[in-house]
Design a protein around this motif. Structure first.
Motif, PDB file in Angstrom:
ATOM      1  N   PRO A  89      -5.208   4.090  10.898  1.00 31.42           N
ATOM      2  CA  PRO A  89      -5.265   2.734  11.467  1.00 31.42           C
ATOM      3  C   PRO A  89      -6.701   2.345  11.795  1.00 31.42           C
ATOM      4  O   PRO A  89      -7.575   3.214  11.876  1.00 31.42           O
ATOM      5  N   PRO A  90      -6.956   1.053  11.999  1.00 32.41           N
ATOM      6  CA  PRO A  90      -8.288   0.634  12.450  1.00 32.41           C
ATOM      7  C   PRO A  90      -8.538   1.112  13.882  1.00 32.41           C
ATOM      8  O   PRO A  90      -7.637   1.664  14.528  1.00 32.41           O
ATOM      9  N   GLU A  91      -9.763   0.885  14.368  1.00 33.01           N
ATOM     10  CA  GLU A  91     -10.169   1.313  15.708  1.00 33.01           C
ATOM     11  C   GLU A  91      -9.130   0.906  16.767  1.00 33.01           C
ATOM     12  O   GLU A  91      -8.626  -0.219  16.749  1.00 33.01           O
ATOM     13  N   ASN A  92      -8.815   1.829  17.658  1.00 36.72           N
ATOM     14  CA  ASN A  92      -7.862   1.633  18.766  1.00 36.72           C
ATOM     15  C   ASN A  92      -6.391   1.597  18.345  1.00 36.72           C
ATOM     16  O   ASN A  92      -5.506   1.570  19.178  1.00 36.72           O
ATOM     17  N   GLY A  93      -6.131   1.586  17.014  1.00 30.86           N
ATOM     18  CA  GLY A  93      -4.748   1.695  16.562  1.00 30.86           C
ATOM     19  C   GLY A  93      -4.082   0.382  16.200  1.00 30.86           C
ATOM     20  O   GLY A  93      -4.744  -0.653  16.068  1.00 30.86           O
ATOM     21  N   ILE A  94      -2.759   0.464  16.033  1.00 31.11           N
ATOM     22  CA  ILE A  94      -1.959  -0.700  15.629  1.00 31.11           C
ATOM     23  C   ILE A  94      -0.704  -0.755  16.504  1.00 31.11           C
ATOM     24  O   ILE A  94      -0.168   0.281  16.887  1.00 31.11           O
ATOM     25  N   VAL A  95      -0.242  -1.962  16.802  1.00 27.86           N
ATOM     26  CA  VAL A  95       1.057  -2.134  17.442  1.00 27.86           C
ATOM     27  C   VAL A  95       1.881  -3.080  16.571  1.00 27.86           C
ATOM     28  O   VAL A  95       1.400  -4.146  16.179  1.00 27.86           O
ATOM     29  N   LEU A  96       3.103  -2.638  16.227  1.00 26.45           N
ATOM     30  CA  LEU A  96       3.981  -3.446  15.367  1.00 26.45           C
ATOM     31  C   LEU A  96       5.259  -3.813  16.104  1.00 26.45           C
ATOM     32  O   LEU A  96       5.836  -2.977  16.812  1.00 26.45           O
ATOM     33  N   PHE A  97       5.691  -5.037  15.901  1.00 26.35           N
ATOM     34  CA  PHE A  97       6.953  -5.515  16.474  1.00 26.35           C
ATOM     35  C   PHE A  97       7.761  -6.133  15.345  1.00 26.35           C
ATOM     36  O   PHE A  97       7.220  -6.934  14.574  1.00 26.35           O
ATOM     37  N   ASP A 116      -3.622  -5.525  15.375  1.00 26.17           N
ATOM     38  CA  ASP A 116      -4.619  -4.514  15.025  1.00 26.17           C
ATOM     39  C   ASP A 116      -5.624  -4.375  16.149  1.00 26.17           C
ATOM     40  O   ASP A 116      -5.948  -5.362  16.790  1.00 26.17           O
ATOM     41  N   SER A 117      -6.154  -3.173  16.301  1.00 25.44           N
ATOM     42  CA  SER A 117      -7.262  -2.947  17.234  1.00 25.44           C
ATOM     43  C   SER A 117      -7.060  -3.619  18.586  1.00 25.44           C
ATOM     44  O   SER A 117      -7.774  -4.550  18.943  1.00 25.44           O
ATOM     45  N   PRO A 118      -6.063  -3.151  19.352  1.00 24.26           N
ATOM     46  CA  PRO A 118      -5.910  -3.695  20.715  1.00 24.26           C
ATOM     47  C   PRO A 118      -7.149  -3.397  21.564  1.00 24.26           C
ATOM     48  O   PRO A 118      -7.966  -2.568  21.173  1.00 24.26           O
ATOM     49  N   PRO A 119      -7.293  -4.079  22.705  1.00 25.55           N
ATOM     50  CA  PRO A 119      -8.524  -3.945  23.502  1.00 25.55           C
ATOM     51  C   PRO A 119      -8.786  -2.531  24.038  1.00 25.55           C
ATOM     52  O   PRO A 119      -9.915  -2.210  24.337  1.00 25.55           O
ATOM     53  N   GLN A 120      -7.745  -1.734  24.165  1.00 20.21           N
ATOM     54  CA  GLN A 120      -7.926  -0.322  24.569  1.00 20.21           C
ATOM     55  C   GLN A 120      -7.201   0.531  23.527  1.00 20.21           C
ATOM     56  O   GLN A 120      -6.267   0.048  22.897  1.00 20.21           O
ATOM     57  N   PRO A 121      -7.613   1.793  23.407  1.00 13.97           N
ATOM     58  CA  PRO A 121      -6.943   2.640  22.417  1.00 13.97           C
ATOM     59  C   PRO A 121      -5.465   2.857  22.746  1.00 13.97           C
ATOM     60  O   PRO A 121      -5.102   3.016  23.910  1.00 13.97           O
ATOM     61  N   VAL A 122      -4.623   2.839  21.710  1.00 11.40           N
ATOM     62  CA  VAL A 122      -3.228   3.256  21.871  1.00 11.40           C
ATOM     63  C   VAL A 122      -3.269   4.765  22.136  1.00 11.40           C
ATOM     64  O   VAL A 122      -3.877   5.501  21.380  1.00 11.40           O
ATOM     65  N   GLU A 123      -2.643   5.197  23.220  1.00 14.82           N
ATOM     66  CA  GLU A 123      -2.802   6.593  23.638  1.00 14.82           C
ATOM     67  C   GLU A 123      -1.934   7.563  22.845  1.00 14.82           C
ATOM     68  O   GLU A 123      -2.339   8.667  22.549  1.00 14.82           O
ATOM     69  N   SER A 124      -0.687   7.149  22.564  1.00 15.14           N
ATOM     70  CA  SER A 124       0.173   8.078  21.840  1.00 15.14           C
ATOM     71  C   SER A 124       1.161   7.303  20.981  1.00 15.14           C
ATOM     72  O   SER A 124       1.434   6.134  21.231  1.00 15.14           O
ATOM     73  N   PHE A 125       1.676   7.994  19.966  1.00  7.92           N
ATOM     74  CA  PHE A 125       2.628   7.367  19.060  1.00  7.92           C
ATOM     75  C   PHE A 125       3.925   7.095  19.806  1.00  7.92           C
ATOM     76  O   PHE A 125       4.431   7.949  20.529  1.00  7.92           O
ATOM     77  N   ARG A 126       4.440   5.892  19.651  1.00  8.24           N
ATOM     78  CA  ARG A 126       5.720   5.558  20.292  1.00  8.24           C
ATOM     79  C   ARG A 126       6.584   4.766  19.339  1.00  8.24           C
ATOM     80  O   ARG A 126       6.132   3.783  18.755  1.00  8.24           O
ATOM     81  N   TYR A 127       7.830   5.221  19.201  1.00  5.63           N
ATOM     82  CA  TYR A 127       8.810   4.452  18.451  1.00  5.63           C
ATOM     83  C   TYR A 127       9.844   3.992  19.461  1.00  5.63           C
ATOM     84  O   TYR A 127      10.380   4.794  20.222  1.00  5.63           O
ATOM     85  N   GLU A 136       4.888  -3.586  27.580  1.00  4.28           N
ATOM     86  CA  GLU A 136       4.167  -3.116  28.778  1.00  4.28           C
ATOM     87  C   GLU A 136       2.863  -2.376  28.465  1.00  4.28           C
ATOM     88  O   GLU A 136       1.849  -2.663  29.119  1.00  4.28           O
ATOM     89  N   PRO A 137       2.857  -1.427  27.507  1.00  4.63           N
ATOM     90  CA  PRO A 137       1.577  -0.745  27.265  1.00  4.63           C
ATOM     91  C   PRO A 137       0.465  -1.719  26.858  1.00  4.63           C
ATOM     92  O   PRO A 137      -0.683  -1.555  27.270  1.00  4.63           O
ATOM     93  N   LEU A 138       0.809  -2.748  26.096  1.00  2.00           N
ATOM     94  CA  LEU A 138      -0.196  -3.749  25.709  1.00  2.00           C
ATOM     95  C   LEU A 138      -0.640  -4.570  26.914  1.00  2.00           C
ATOM     96  O   LEU A 138      -1.821  -4.851  27.077  1.00  2.00           O
ATOM     97  N   GLU A 139       0.322  -4.925  27.769  1.00  2.18           N
ATOM     98  CA  GLU A 139      -0.026  -5.687  28.972  1.00  2.18           C
ATOM     99  C   GLU A 139      -1.016  -4.910  29.832  1.00  2.18           C
ATOM    100  O   GLU A 139      -1.952  -5.468  30.377  1.00  2.18           O
ATOM    101  N   GLU A 140      -0.776  -3.600  29.909  1.00  5.35           N
ATOM    102  CA  GLU A 140      -1.685  -2.765  30.709  1.00  5.35           C
ATOM    103  C   GLU A 140      -3.093  -2.768  30.138  1.00  5.35           C
ATOM    104  O   GLU A 140      -4.071  -2.767  30.866  1.00  5.35           O
ATOM    105  N   MET A 141      -3.159  -2.761  28.808  1.00  4.33           N
ATOM    106  CA  MET A 141      -4.486  -2.766  28.181  1.00  4.33           C
ATOM    107  C   MET A 141      -5.239  -4.050  28.514  1.00  4.33           C
ATOM    108  O   MET A 141      -6.450  -4.067  28.603  1.00  4.33           O
ATOM    109  N   LEU A 142      -4.501  -5.133  28.680  1.00  5.84           N
ATOM    110  CA  LEU A 142      -5.141  -6.422  28.928  1.00  5.84           C
ATOM    111  C   LEU A 142      -5.517  -6.610  30.392  1.00  5.84           C
ATOM    112  O   LEU A 142      -6.351  -7.427  30.720  1.00  5.84           O
ATOM    113  N   ALA A 143      -4.849  -5.847  31.259  1.00  8.86           N
ATOM    114  CA  ALA A 143      -5.184  -5.924  32.682  1.00  8.86           C
ATOM    115  C   ALA A 143      -6.507  -5.193  32.852  1.00  8.86           C
ATOM    116  O   ALA A 143      -6.564  -4.046  33.256  1.00  8.86           O
ATOM    117  N   ASP A 144      -7.570  -5.879  32.515  1.00  8.36           N
ATOM    118  CA  ASP A 144      -8.877  -5.237  32.447  1.00  8.36           C
ATOM    119  C   ASP A 144      -9.475  -5.063  33.822  1.00  8.36           C
ATOM    120  O   ASP A 144      -9.792  -6.029  34.504  1.00  8.36           O
TER     121      ASP A 144
END
Ligand SMILES: [Zn+2]
Length: 416
Positions: A89-97, A116-127, A136-144
């Protein structure tokens, strides 16, 4: 120029992420059929595809035919999207919905979003497969929460590291040779006490050196430093002036923390939650205070969509202030006599008809665009910084309610 432009595009990206998250939160699936996948940057795409294929075949066991079809369609759509990526994946990973969401009246609609490339790295693979998307994990990344230096210490060990957004990064540790309180036989009590104090002093110097090496080069980006440990260690350390004076000025709080190993860094961040929340609003507060001060001085600030846009186009805006709660579109109209006019409308409302204010002719719609994207595009061209202001404090609410969510601090007095 470059740092400004990068900052702007980062803000823009965060805004785009926030908008997608808000959209995704609205969706619901009638069954457990909405699929979310978080992929860290070091996960091979081929592994993810294999996982998706596996889930697809397991979904054959789902009893409800409708849910089964929906889950399999979502997985097929995700697999198709994954084809566009290389090995990793590109830098910081990918999130798919992806999934079939209720669109009212018993109908469903297939929705697929790829970030692509969320503001913080995706920490672990989640399905994740549920009746709602996992945001929620994306929301946390945005709570800068910005960048904070972390120091935990007692007389035995110390750890320093970073808090980047919500992520804690341990960097260095040290352990001391400070003797315990028990002296050996034959040693005089005073001599023992003196040696012990010397050892403590040396250790504090070592810890400060470690913190200085790490944080002094970053002192201009630092939002603050948090110090943790038992009393009186952290107090002795801070009061003793061991830290570089510029770092000392950045200390925003000291906290009681029982552990001083790597886990102590996490305890420190937990203990500092209130201070961190204040710090977050504090930056917004100082922007708004500066805005009001300049506004009262006259001609050094602007507000409202049209005046701010005009100043932006002229290149006279130093900082564009946008309310985080602003969700409006701007409609651009052309009248037959060449007048360009604007109307700001709620994102959910229809495009209104418009009569030109100058010649009273019926105007035509040229385009309709998100207000924030419209203004940020101009700001980026003019080298203007954009700041998003929360509504979690009084002046932030005022920006939204009294100024239409748009304001600007000018580079110079326009004399208008
Ligand atoms: Zn006109």
């Amino acid at each position: 120029m470059s740092s400004n432009a990068e900052g702007a595009s980062e803000d823009r990206r965060k805004y785009e992420f926030r908008k997608v998250i808000e959209e995704l939160q609205e969706y619901e699936g009638s069954g457990t059929q909405l699929v979310t996948i978080y992929i860290p940057e070091d996960k091979q795409i081929s592994d993810v595809v294999a996982h998706v294929v596996q889930e697809h075949s397991e979904a054959a066991n789902i009893k409800s035919k409708q849910t089964r079809t929906n889950v399999q369609d979502a997985l097929t759509s995700i697999k198709d999207r994954l084809r566009y990526y290389d090995t990793f994946p590109p830098e910081n990973g990918i999130v798919l919905f992806s999934g079939a969401v209720d669109s009212g009246g018993g109908q469903t609609e297939m929705v697929t979003r790829v970030l692509d490339s969320p503001p913080q790295p995706v920490e672990s693979f989640r399905y994740h497969c549920d009746s709602a998307f996992l945001t929620e994990p994306l929301e946390e990344m945005l709570a800068d929460k910005g960048l904070f230096g972390l120091i935990v210490l007692d007389r035995r060990e110390a750890n320093v590291g970073w808090l980047k957004g919500k992520r804690i990064e341990p960097v260095k540790s040290a352990s001391s040779l400070v003797p315990g309180k028990q002296r050996k036989g034959g040693q005089s009590a005073q001599r023992f006490a003196r040696l012990r104090l010397e050892a403590i002093d040396n250790f504090y110097q070592e810890v400060a050196g470690m913190a200085d090496d790490l944080m002094v080069p970053k002192r201009h980006e630092l939002d603050g430093i948090l110090v943790g440990g038992p009393s009186p260690t952290k107090d002795e350390f801070l009061d003793g002036g061991y830290l570089h004076h510029e770092l000392q000025d950045k200390v925003v709080g000291k906290f009681d923390v029982s552990y001083t190993d790597e886990s102590g860094l996490g305890d420190l961040v937990d203990a500092a939650q209130d201070v961190l929340a204040d710090q977050e609003v504090m930056k917004d507060k100082s922007q708004m205070e500066e805005f009001f001060e300049k506004l009262h001085r006259g001609n050094e600030a602007t507000y409202g969509f049209e005046p701010t846009r005009k100043n932006l186009v002229m290149g006279s805006v130093d900082r564009l202030l946008l309310s985080e709660d602003l969700r409006s579109d701007v409609v651009v109209y052309d009248c037959p006599n060449g007048h360009e006019e604007f109307e700001v409308v709620d994102s959910r409302h229809k495009t209104p008809d418009h009569v030109c204010s100058e010649c009273k002719e019926e105007a035509e719609v040229r385009e309709r665009e998100d207000v924030i994207e419209h203004l940020m595009a101009i700001a980026e061209q003019r080298g203007t910084e954009t700041k998003f202001i929360s509504t979690d404090f009084e002046k932030g609410e005022q920006l939204m309610d009294a100024f239409g969510g748009v304001a600007g601090i000018l580079r110079y007095s326009t004399g208008v």
